[in-house]
Design an enzyme around this catalytic site. Structure first.
Site, PDB file in Angstrom:
ATOM      1  N   ILE A  46      29.551  53.643  95.162  1.00 14.06           N
ATOM      2  CA  ILE A  46      28.636  53.535  96.304  1.00 14.06           C
ATOM      3  C   ILE A  46      28.072  52.116  96.289  1.00 14.06           C
ATOM      4  O   ILE A  46      27.295  51.767  95.387  1.00 14.06           O
ATOM      5  CB  ILE A  46      27.500  54.579  96.193  1.00 14.06           C
ATOM      6  N   CYS A  56      29.062  52.466  90.165  1.00 14.48           N
ATOM      7  CA  CYS A  56      30.466  52.846  89.940  1.00 14.48           C
ATOM      8  C   CYS A  56      30.631  54.371  90.022  1.00 14.48           C
ATOM      9  O   CYS A  56      29.683  55.134  89.786  1.00 14.48           O
ATOM     10  CB  CYS A  56      30.916  52.408  88.551  1.00 14.48           C
ATOM     11  N   GLU A  58      32.251  56.398  87.980  1.00 11.09           N
ATOM     12  CA  GLU A  58      32.089  57.114  86.705  1.00 11.09           C
ATOM     13  C   GLU A  58      30.627  57.413  86.439  1.00 11.09           C
ATOM     14  O   GLU A  58      30.250  58.502  86.006  1.00 11.09           O
ATOM     15  CB  GLU A  58      32.635  56.271  85.531  1.00 11.09           C
ATOM     16  N   CYS A  94      34.754  50.091  83.853  1.00  7.51           N
ATOM     17  CA  CYS A  94      34.087  48.839  83.480  1.00  7.51           C
ATOM     18  C   CYS A  94      33.251  49.056  82.216  1.00  7.51           C
ATOM     19  O   CYS A  94      33.018  50.193  81.785  1.00  7.51           O
ATOM     20  CB  CYS A  94      33.219  48.320  84.626  1.00  7.51           C
ATOM     21  N   CYS A  97      30.171  51.382  82.486  1.00  6.67           N
ATOM     22  CA  CYS A  97      30.507  52.816  82.523  1.00  6.67           C
ATOM     23  C   CYS A  97      30.902  53.313  81.139  1.00  6.67           C
ATOM     24  O   CYS A  97      30.537  54.422  80.743  1.00  6.67           O
ATOM     25  CB  CYS A  97      31.615  53.071  83.539  1.00  6.67           C
TER      26      CYS A  97
END
Ligand code: THU
Length: 139
Positions: A46, A56, A58, A94, A97
């Site tokens: 989002i 992210c 995740e 990333c 996350c």
């Protein structure tokens, strides 16, 4: 993780990409996390005009699960690619996350990277984040 649940999170991660809000990158990511209790939470990325305010996929999925009272997880599936297209590559989570996964999950936590239902790479969290920050006492 049960085979049927593994299949389910793979499919749900792909489907969750459709809900991504990505006007800036045009890159849609979906994630689906399986709780210890067998419930599945999905997330998408989002974005925001103020770029760092975006989140992210995740972390959207994990934070939704935590907000619903879950803190133990069996595995996560992640899929990403250009919006409106099938994923062309394996989209790795990333660092932020991975750090969030390390807060709640064991080093053996399965991370499934999904190109499509047939092409899935499976890692353990320890493969992707071998030296996470864990110096503060979590209490
Ligand atoms: N993104 C994720 O959703 N998960 C990751 O692990 C890496 C990046 C998103 C953030 C941003 O909306 C877009 O992908 C491009 O970086």
């Amino acid at each position: 993780m049960e085979t049927s649940k593994r299949t389910e999170i793979i499919e749900l991660a792909i489907r969750a990409r459709e809900r991504a809000y990505v006007p800036y990158s045009n890159f849609s990511v979906g994630a689906a996390v399986l709780t210890a209790e067998g419930e599945i939470f999905t997330g998408c990325n989002i974005e925001n005009l103020s770029y760092p305010a975006g989140l992210c996929a995740e972390r959207t999925a994990i934070f939704s699960a935590v907000a619903a009272g879950h803190r133990k997880f069996q595995g996560i599936a992640v899929s990403g690619g250009m919006k409106g297209e099938a994923a062309k590559d394996f989209c790795m989570p990333c660092g932020m996350c991975l750090q969030v996964m390390s807060e709640f999950c064991e080093p053996s936590f399965p991370v499934l990277i999904v190109k499509n239902e047939q092409e899935v790479q499976e890692y353990q969290l320890r493969d992707l984040l071998p030296h996470m920050f864990d110096s503060l006492d979590k209490g």
